[in-house]
Design a protein around this motif. Structure first.
Motif, PDB file in Angstrom:
ATOM      1  N   ASN A   1      13.313   6.985   7.002  1.00 20.66           N
ATOM      2  CA  ASN A   1      13.481   5.552   6.749  1.00 20.66           C
ATOM      3  C   ASN A   1      14.780   5.078   7.408  1.00 20.66           C
ATOM      4  OD1 ASN A   1      13.400   2.960   5.745  1.00 20.66           O
ATOM      5  ND2 ASN A   1      13.286   3.555   3.587  1.00 20.66           N
ATOM      6  N   PHE A   2      14.755   3.879   7.951  1.00 20.65           N
ATOM      7  CA  PHE A   2      15.995   3.282   8.447  1.00 20.65           C
ATOM      8  C   PHE A   2      16.801   2.699   7.283  1.00 20.65           C
ATOM      9  CE2 PHE A   2      14.217   1.938  12.918  1.00 20.65           C
ATOM     10  CZ  PHE A   2      14.097   3.274  13.251  1.00 20.65           C
ATOM     11  N   GLU A   3      16.087   2.275   6.258  1.00 23.95           N
ATOM     12  CA  GLU A   3      16.705   1.439   5.226  1.00 23.95           C
ATOM     13  C   GLU A   3      16.831   2.176   3.896  1.00 23.95           C
ATOM     14  OE1 GLU A   3      15.368  -2.950   6.188  1.00 23.95           O
ATOM     15  OE2 GLU A   3      13.604  -1.744   5.743  1.00 23.95           O
ATOM     16  N   GLY A   4      17.386   1.457   2.930  1.00 22.06           N
ATOM     17  CA  GLY A   4      17.530   2.012   1.584  1.00 22.06           C
ATOM     18  C   GLY A   4      16.921   1.122   0.523  1.00 22.06           C
ATOM     19  N   GLY A   5      16.078   0.190   0.945  1.00 22.59           N
ATOM     20  CA  GLY A   5      15.467  -0.719  -0.025  1.00 22.59           C
ATOM     21  C   GLY A   5      14.152  -1.281   0.488  1.00 22.59           C
ATOM     22  N   CYS A   6      13.542  -2.113  -0.323  1.00 27.95           N
ATOM     23  CA  CYS A   6      12.262  -2.721   0.036  1.00 27.95           C
ATOM     24  C   CYS A   6      12.383  -4.242  -0.029  1.00 27.95           C
ATOM     25  CB  CYS A   6      11.162  -2.291  -0.927  1.00 27.95           C
ATOM     26  SG  CYS A   6      10.967  -0.512  -1.040  1.00 27.95           S
TER      27      CYS A   6
ATOM     28  N   PRO B   1       1.706  -2.964 -10.023  1.00 23.69           N
ATOM     29  CA  PRO B   1       2.655  -2.661 -11.099  1.00 23.69           C
ATOM     30  C   PRO B   1       4.023  -2.185 -10.598  1.00 23.69           C
ATOM     31  CG  PRO B   1       0.840  -1.057 -11.031  1.00 23.69           C
ATOM     32  CD  PRO B   1       0.476  -2.164 -10.108  1.00 23.69           C
ATOM     33  N   ASP B   2       4.058  -1.367  -9.548  1.00 20.56           N
ATOM     34  CA  ASP B   2       5.350  -0.808  -9.127  1.00 20.56           C
ATOM     35  C   ASP B   2       6.286  -1.895  -8.617  1.00 20.56           C
ATOM     36  OD1 ASP B   2       4.839   2.340  -9.054  1.00 20.56           O
ATOM     37  OD2 ASP B   2       3.022   1.257  -8.457  1.00 20.56           O
ATOM     38  N   ILE B   3       5.719  -2.810  -7.832  1.00 23.25           N
ATOM     39  CA  ILE B   3       6.544  -3.884  -7.279  1.00 23.25           C
ATOM     40  C   ILE B   3       6.959  -4.845  -8.389  1.00 23.25           C
ATOM     41  CG2 ILE B   3       6.534  -5.852  -5.692  1.00 23.25           C
ATOM     42  CD1 ILE B   3       4.772  -4.097  -3.810  1.00 23.25           C
ATOM     43  N   PHE B   4       6.004  -5.166  -9.243  1.00 23.04           N
ATOM     44  CA  PHE B   4       6.306  -6.099 -10.344  1.00 23.04           C
ATOM     45  C   PHE B   4       7.477  -5.568 -11.185  1.00 23.04           C
ATOM     46  CE2 PHE B   4       5.870  -8.165 -14.401  1.00 23.04           C
ATOM     47  CZ  PHE B   4       5.455  -9.450 -14.087  1.00 23.04           C
ATOM     48  N   ARG B   5       7.432  -4.272 -11.493  1.00 20.21           N
ATOM     49  CA  ARG B   5       8.471  -3.689 -12.368  1.00 20.21           C
ATOM     50  C   ARG B   5       9.798  -3.467 -11.642  1.00 20.21           C
ATOM     51  NH1 ARG B   5       3.969   0.388 -14.546  1.00 20.21           N
ATOM     52  NH2 ARG B   5       2.693  -1.220 -15.554  1.00 20.21           N
TER      53      ARG B   5
ATOM     54  N   LEU C   1       0.805  -1.217   0.000  1.00 20.44           N
ATOM     55  CA  LEU C   1       0.000   0.000   0.000  1.00 20.44           C
ATOM     56  C   LEU C   1       0.844   1.276   0.000  1.00 20.44           C
ATOM     57  CD1 LEU C   1      -2.733  -1.286   2.465  1.00 20.44           C
ATOM     58  CD2 LEU C   1      -2.978  -0.947  -0.009  1.00 20.44           C
ATOM     59  N   SER C   2       2.101   1.157   0.424  1.00 20.02           N
ATOM     60  CA  SER C   2       2.959   2.355   0.395  1.00 20.02           C
ATOM     61  C   SER C   2       3.495   2.612  -1.007  1.00 20.02           C
ATOM     62  CB  SER C   2       4.106   2.233   1.402  1.00 20.02           C
ATOM     63  OG  SER C   2       4.899   1.101   1.118  1.00 20.02           O
ATOM     64  N   ALA C   3       3.475   1.593  -1.858  1.00 22.93           N
ATOM     65  CA  ALA C   3       3.877   1.784  -3.262  1.00 22.93           C
ATOM     66  C   ALA C   3       2.668   2.337  -4.012  1.00 22.93           C
ATOM     67  CB  ALA C   3       4.344   0.458  -3.866  1.00 22.93           C
ATOM     68  N   ASP C   4       2.615   3.643  -4.128  1.00 24.37           N
ATOM     69  CA  ASP C   4       1.461   4.333  -4.705  1.00 24.37           C
ATOM     70  C   ASP C   4       2.031   5.349  -5.698  1.00 24.37           C
ATOM     71  OD1 ASP C   4      -0.499   6.246  -5.221  1.00 24.37           O
ATOM     72  OD2 ASP C   4      -1.295   6.237  -3.172  1.00 24.37           O
ATOM     73  N   PRO C   5       1.765   5.138  -6.996  1.00 23.62           N
ATOM     74  CA  PRO C   5       2.409   5.995  -8.010  1.00 23.62           C
ATOM     75  C   PRO C   5       2.135   7.486  -7.812  1.00 23.62           C
ATOM     76  CG  PRO C   5       0.725   4.552  -8.991  1.00 23.62           C
ATOM     77  CD  PRO C   5       0.907   4.111  -7.572  1.00 23.62           C
TER      78      PRO C   5
ATOM     79  N   PRO D   1      16.777  -2.240  -4.278  1.00 22.35           N
ATOM     80  CA  PRO D   1      17.071  -0.898  -3.769  1.00 22.35           C
ATOM     81  C   PRO D   1      15.873   0.019  -4.035  1.00 22.35           C
ATOM     82  CG  PRO D   1      18.472  -1.444  -5.672  1.00 22.35           C
ATOM     83  CD  PRO D   1      17.635  -2.641  -5.401  1.00 22.35           C
ATOM     84  N   ILE D   2      15.654   0.971  -3.170  1.00 22.69           N
ATOM     85  CA  ILE D   2      14.420   1.761  -3.261  1.00 22.69           C
ATOM     86  C   ILE D   2      14.299   2.489  -4.596  1.00 22.69           C
ATOM     87  CG2 ILE D   2      15.325   3.815  -2.069  1.00 22.69           C
ATOM     88  CD1 ILE D   2      12.436   3.732  -0.592  1.00 22.69           C
ATOM     89  N   TYR D   3      15.441   2.778  -5.241  1.00 17.28           N
ATOM     90  CA  TYR D   3      15.340   3.490  -6.529  1.00 17.28           C
ATOM     91  C   TYR D   3      14.811   2.602  -7.655  1.00 17.28           C
ATOM     92  CZ  TYR D   3      20.093   1.535  -6.910  1.00 17.28           C
ATOM     93  OH  TYR D   3      21.182   0.692  -6.919  1.00 17.28           O
ATOM     94  N   HIS D   4      14.533   1.355  -7.391  1.00 12.46           N
ATOM     95  CA  HIS D   4      13.804   0.547  -8.381  1.00 12.46           C
ATOM     96  C   HIS D   4      12.329   0.961  -8.456  1.00 12.46           C
ATOM     97  CE1 HIS D   4      16.440  -3.202  -9.362  1.00 12.46           C
ATOM     98  NE2 HIS D   4      17.159  -2.108  -9.299  1.00 12.46           N
ATOM     99  N   ILE D   5      11.875   1.743  -7.486  1.00 10.80           N
ATOM    100  CA  ILE D   5      10.526   2.315  -7.535  1.00 10.80           C
ATOM    101  C   ILE D   5      10.659   3.711  -8.149  1.00 10.80           C
ATOM    102  CG2 ILE D   5       8.600   3.169  -6.103  1.00 10.80           C
ATOM    103  CD1 ILE D   5       8.622   0.155  -6.050  1.00 10.80           C
ATOM    104  N   ASP D   6       9.736   4.061  -9.065  1.00  8.65           N
ATOM    105  CA  ASP D   6       9.867   5.329  -9.799  1.00  8.65           C
ATOM    106  C   ASP D   6       9.717   6.553  -8.910  1.00  8.65           C
ATOM    107  OD1 ASP D   6      10.387   4.171 -12.200  1.00  8.65           O
ATOM    108  OD2 ASP D   6       8.269   4.064 -12.807  1.00  8.65           O
TER     109      ASP D   6
END
Ligand SMILES: Nc1ncnc2c1ncn2[C@@H]1O[C@H](COP(=O)(O)OP(=O)(O)O)[C@@H](O)[C@H]1O
Ligand SMILES: C=C(OP(=O)(O)O)C(=O)O
Ligand SMILES: [Mn+2]
Length: 543
Positions: free
Chosen positions: A271-276, A289-293, A247-251, A328-333
């Motif tokens: 954030n504590f982290e740098g990825g998901c 879609p965001d997670i899939f991609r 639910l946090s992956a929201d374009p 890494p979090i930058y895989h999300i747009d």
């Protein structure tokens, strides 16, 4: 990209007791992937993503999580079933065995850090036996610049030795061959006997969950976070599988993080982290879609099964239900580059109620918010076997008890105070079952849950009418854009009102039973935030 050098540093690792090792420092993701494939420890999907199996453990092993009981921790930690003590002496003996085991081997070292807010930055050096464990750490922790790597010195050390299984657990004060131990004095997280990568991230999370509140006045939270165009932050608390990552992956909103955050005294969420680390069971591009991609080279798939044409079959749970991907979090747009933002405007408590009796969305009073935070309710379907449909209620304080070294009341008090100061709205979202025409025995559709959250974030539930659920006392909106009105009151989704009431009272009773252990520390306002009714009461007067 980071420092790509491969340096032989036998000498420096000796300070950790690691002798004659060939150490690969801060290898690039590409290189780690190549080594993993070359060593036949993993294979690539059609789009070139590395996929590995974590072996015997495909999830955390909370019963084998220990904290060293010493002068620093003895009076701080809430000791019990969750936080189990181990002595300094046993820790040292076990650490010696682990370093002896790792000595002479080819090892992978990763220098990274946690806590995106610069003031709280904490450097973590991780030494892993396996190349892909190191890729996980690259993905999940924050990545220092090359310059920062040159002068790196660690605050904490993780030693991760999945191949070391303790032959005589009783002699070391542990339960069985695998273990995950946190030593706050030496600042070491020691993982042995399990290759489940989540042990490393949750080990450091557990360490921060003590250090930050005790030493830095920061509230650590098991939640995801994102921020809207107007700078409006939202956070989503919830136990595993309730929807934090999804639910946090929201374009339409910038992602801050999917699992672990701090709330500072200066009104920042970081954030504590740098990825998901997303679940991929039943994943489809259409639904998520965001997670899939994000599953592309650089990501690391865990425990997925491949179909005949060489692609992951996300429907296949034959290895585990807990199939995962880290990236890494930058895989999300759409991300918040700094990975921190201002105080939240809305807080969501996600619960996956498999009984189908909690409303899909309700607004909480301050007392209810504190009550539900301390309770940390979710429920799971008992099993995947046919015919077994009775769910098991599960209460995990602060929506993250396995990771919380302090007494839940400490986190609860901090959160209540912060919520008050920030004037934040708190919502309970049931991402679980709805038992009626919208799906007997099936989960509330993701598109409806998303619609509820979007409506809240757009302020569209600020001016609608609410009615109180007679059993849980929760205030349910009578209308929500994009959601069938009938499903907003769960009683409507059951074929028989009586059946709903019976099941709801049963759950209300579980809430009361669980809360007994906290009741003596709770104010009247918080106690009144619990369900209104339990099995001793009659409902007729309320309906
Ligand atoms: N209504 C819903 N809301 C949220 N998630 C849902 C819903 N229905 C099904 N799911 C699925 O539940 C899982 C939630 O997992 P995830 O977001 O990884 O949880 P967490 O991050 O809290 O552990 C995902 O696989 C998601 O597709
Ligand atoms: C990684 C984990 O967290 P979550 O399921 O909350 O994403 C875990 O519990 O091991
Ligand atoms: Mn998650």
């Amino acid at each position: 990209m980071n420092n790509l050098q491969t340096v032989e540093t036998q000498v420096s690792l000796e300070i950790y007791g690691l002798k004659n090792v060939t150490a690969h420092w801060n290898l690039s993701p590409e290189k780690l992937q190549q080594i993993t494939v070359d060593k036949k420890m993993g294979k690539e999907t059609k789009n070139g993503t590395l996929s590995i199996n974590t072996g015997k453990f495909t999830g955390r092993s909370p019963q084998d999580r220990f904290i060293v009981k010493d002068d620093y921790t003895a009076d701080k930690v809430w000791w019990g079933k969750t936080n189990k003590p181990v002595s300094t002496e046993n820790f040292n003996k076990l650490k010696n065995e682990v370093t002896k085991y790792l000595s002479g081997k080819e090892l992978y070292v990763r220098d990274g850090y946690v806590c995106a807010e610069p003031e709280f930055r904490t450097n973590i050096r991780t030494v892993t036996e396996l190349p892909w464990s190191n890729l996980f750490v690259y993905n999940m922790f924050l990545r220092p610049s090359e310059k920062e790597l040159e002068n790196f010195s660690e605050d904490w050390l993780i030693l991760c030795a999945p191949g070391y299984v303790c032959p005589d657990p009783a002699a070391y004060g542990i339960r069985q061959g695998n273990f995950s131990i946190i030593n706050f004095t030496d600042k070491i997280a020691l993982v042995g006997g399990s290759a489940y990568t989540g042990e490393m991230k949750k080990g450091i999370f557990s360490a921060l969950n003590l250090i930050l509140p005790v030493e830095k006045n920061v509230l650590p939270m098991h939640c995801s976070a994102n921020v809207g165009k107007k700078g409006d932050t939202a956070i989503f608390f919830g136990l595993s599988g309730t929807g934090k990552t999804t639910l946090s992956a929201d374009p339409d909103r910038k992602l801050i993080g999917d699992d672990e955050h701090g709330w500072t005294a200066d009104n920042t969420i970081f954030n504590f982290e740098g990825g998901c680390y997303a679940k991929v069971i039943d994943l489809t591009e259409e639904k998520e879609p965001d997670i899939f991609r994000a599953i592309r080279p650089g990501a690391l798939l865990e425990n997925v099964v491949f179909n005949a044409d060489g692609d992951p079959d996300y429907l296949d749970s034959s290895i585990t239900q807990n199939t995962r991907v880290s990236y890494p979090i930058y895989h999300i747009d759409n991300i918040q580059e700094t990975l921190y933002a201002n105080n939240p405007k809305n807080i969501f408590f996600l619960t996956c109620d498999a009984f189908g009796v909690l409303p899909p969305v309700s607004k909480l009073t301050p007392g209810q918010a504190a009550y539900h935070f301390i309770s940390g309710y979710t429920a799971k379907v008992a099993g995947t076997e046919a015919g077994i449909t009775e769910p098991v209620p599960s209460f995990s304080a602060c929506f993250g008890e396995p990771f919380m070294p302090l007494h839940p009341a400490k986190y609860g008090e901090m959160l209540s105070k912060k919520m008050q100061e920030a004037g934040v709205n708190v919502w309970l979202i049931n991402t679980g079952w709805s038992a009626g025409p919208y799906g007997v025995g099936s989960r509330i559709k993701l598109k409806y849950t998303r619609a509820m959250i979007t409506a809240i974030l757009n302020g569209e539930l600020d001016h609608v009418d609410y009615e109180q659920n007679p059993i849980f006392g929760l205030f349910m909106p009578k209308y929500c854009p994009g959601v069938p009105t009938e499903m907003l009151d769960p009683m409507n989704t059951w074929l028989q009102k009586g059946a709903y009431i019976g099941k709801a009272i049963q759950l209300a009773h579980s809430f009361h039973l669980n809360f007994e252990k906290f009741a003596h520390q709770a104010t009247q306002q918080i106690i009144e935030g619990g369900p209104l009714i339990d099995e001793h009461h009659h409902l007729e007067e309320h309906i």
